[in-house]
Enzyme design. Structure first.
Site, PDB file in Angstrom:
ATOM      1  N   CYS A  84      39.145  40.507  41.205  1.00 14.02           N
ATOM      2  CA  CYS A  84      39.261  40.829  39.494  1.00 14.02           C
ATOM      3  C   CYS A  84      39.799  39.794  38.801  1.00 14.02           C
ATOM      4  CB  CYS A  84      40.601  41.856  39.891  1.00 14.02           C
ATOM      5  SG  CYS A  84      40.658  42.974  38.325  1.00 14.02           S
ATOM      6  N   HIS A 201      39.168  45.750  44.005  1.00 15.72           N
ATOM      7  CA  HIS A 201      40.147  45.188  44.842  1.00 15.72           C
ATOM      8  C   HIS A 201      40.331  45.629  46.465  1.00 15.72           C
ATOM      9  CE1 HIS A 201      42.935  44.154  41.557  1.00 15.72           C
ATOM     10  NE2 HIS A 201      42.302  44.853  40.919  1.00 15.72           N
ATOM     11  N   GLU A 203      41.917  44.202  48.761  1.00 13.57           N
ATOM     12  CA  GLU A 203      43.453  44.403  49.389  1.00 13.57           C
ATOM     13  C   GLU A 203      44.268  45.744  48.838  1.00 13.57           C
ATOM     14  OE1 GLU A 203      44.304  43.272  45.065  1.00 13.57           O
ATOM     15  OE2 GLU A 203      42.532  43.043  46.581  1.00 13.57           O
TER      16      GLU A 203
END
Length: 224
Positions: A84, A201, A203
């Site tokens: 990002c 994302h 994560e």
């Protein structure tokens, strides 16, 4: 040890450390004005709003003191992943081609999207099959990937596109493109396979308790 670089305005650095730790990696945050630890074996440029996205997303962070060391480490083959805002920083610092600019909608997009794996023969995508569809969240206002036509053709020819936005069935369409990215591109490789950036994302889709672990394969790329 995987160094998760913390810039002023980062807000996904703790998420990255937790997700990496859950996968068994040793990870810690490193302030952007400090040197990379000597024991650094991998680097994450996390999401957030470094420097408030002034000028444009990632432009100021790309000139932060630690980035010289990040570029040097990348040149030596240390794996670097930008997510990002970290993807914007990666592009702005020359680690990867292109730029991430204002969404076609001119709005902040926060939603789950589908991605098609374009190249499964990389450390970042080895956990997937080519053509496989995964689901990851996005949260960005400047996620539209842009690149001039000649360099885009080179990117495709060199098989450096990792992911494209698609629908649930893997169809790459305008409707499945959340930000207007050129070619529905969601993630790319740098000149070296060890460097990659993506706007979604991983994560945030890695912990089982969150109900989606599709992103674990990307983070597993630090295993080499």
């Amino acid at each position: 040890m995987i160094a998760v670089v913390q810039f002023g305005g980062s807000n996904c650095d703790r998420d990255a450390v937790r997700a990496l730790s859950d996968l068994g990696f040793e990870a810690e945050r490193v302030w952007h004005e400090d040197p990379l630890p000597e024991e650094t074996t991998g680097i994450v440029l996390p999401g957030g709003f470094s420097y408030g996205d002034y000028l444009r997303g990632g432009a100021m962070a790309a000139r932060s003191p630690i980035m010289k060391s990040v570029r040097e480490a990348a040149a030596e083959g240390v794996p670097v992943l930008g997510v990002c805002n970290g993807a914007q920083i990666g592009c702005e610092s020359g680690l990867t081609p292109g730029a991430f600019t204002t969404n076609a909608s001119a709005r902040f997009q926060c939603e789950h999207v589908y991605l098609r794996v374009e190249n499964a023969d990389t450390r970042w995508t080895a956990a997937y099959e080519e053509g496989e569809v995964i689901e990851l969240p996005i949260a960005h206002g400047e996620g539209r990937f842009e690149l001039d036509a000649e360099r885009y053709e080179e990117l495709e020819a060199d098989d450096r596109i990792l992911f494209r936005y698609c629908d649930e069935d893997g169809n790459v369409t305008d409707e499945a493109n959340p930000n207007g990215s050129l070619g529905n591109v969601a993630g790319v490789l740098g000149d070296s396979e060890s460097v990659a950036v993506l706007m979604p994302h991983p994560e945030r889709a890695s912990l089982p308790q969150l109900g989606n672990t599709d992103g674990r394969g990307v983070l597993a790329g630090f295993e080499g």
